[in-house]
Write a protein that holds these residues in place. Sequence first.
Motif, short mmCIF file in Angstrom:
data_model
loop_
_atom_site.label_atom_id
_atom_site.label_comp_id
_atom_site.label_asym_id
_atom_site.label_seq_id
_atom_site.Cartn_x
_atom_site.Cartn_y
_atom_site.Cartn_z
N GLU A 144 0.89 -1.21 0.01
CA GLU A 144 0.15 -0.07 -0.10
C GLU A 144 0.94 1.28 0.20
N GLU A 175 0.57 5.06 0.87
CA GLU A 175 -0.27 6.23 1.64
C GLU A 175 0.49 7.46 1.86
N SER A 198 1.07 11.21 3.13
CA SER A 198 1.00 12.05 4.61
C SER A 198 -0.07 12.72 4.47
N ASN A 217 -1.95 14.43 1.12
CA ASN A 217 -3.05 13.87 0.77
C ASN A 217 -4.16 14.89 0.49
N LYS A 240 -8.04 10.50 -3.16
CA LYS A 240 -7.08 10.23 -1.93
C LYS A 240 -6.29 8.82 -1.60
N THR A 241 -5.40 8.74 -0.94
CA THR A 241 -4.94 7.59 -0.57
C THR A 241 -5.00 7.32 0.87
N GLY A 242 -4.97 5.82 1.39
CA GLY A 242 -4.97 5.97 2.55
C GLY A 242 -6.21 4.94 3.24
N ASN A 243 -7.01 4.50 2.17
CA ASN A 243 -8.08 3.62 2.37
C ASN A 243 -7.87 2.20 1.68
N GLU A 244 -6.45 1.90 1.80
CA GLU A 244 -6.15 0.66 0.94
C GLU A 244 -6.87 0.73 -0.36
#
Length: 173
Positions: free
Chosen positions: A43, A45, A47, A51, A57-61
């Motif tokens: 993954e 992600e 920062s 973001n 967006k990233t960070g939600n897999e």
Amino acid sequence: MWKRIFIVVFIGLGFSFMGGELEEKFYKAIRGTYEVDQFKLKEIEASAAINEKLPAKTGNENLFQIFSDDQSIGYAYLGKAPSKKKEFDYVVMFDNDLIIKKSKVLIYRENYGQQIGTQRWLRQFIGMSPASEVNYGENVAAISGATISASSMARAVNRVLKTMKILQEENML
């Protein structure tokens, strides 16, 4: 048969965002696009500060680097986009140079507009890069009877391309 089951179980460990049909279709898309049986996902992600700048967006897999035999073979962005009344799941897959190899609608939940899932229409995105601009009705053909979903997919791919450009500029890819 056992080999496939082992691969799916091994790859699926640690990812909580998916399950069932979506996970199966995502992994099948990766295997087919990159012509590999075994792969690992890492993954990516950004920062919180980066973001905020990202259109997708990233960070939600949802953004992954793909490895086969410990070598990077590309990237995949897994997202959702609105259709007329619901959402559909899609993936955009890139080579290591961030050129789109393939885009695919994984799960479409409406009775109308399914034409956006055809490879004939989705083929238009192949070869686009973070420097590309997607314009529905201009460099991406419109679809009669699927206007909302088709324009939504075009906007989604455009956001993903802009996101990849920013992540590349931030040396995250």
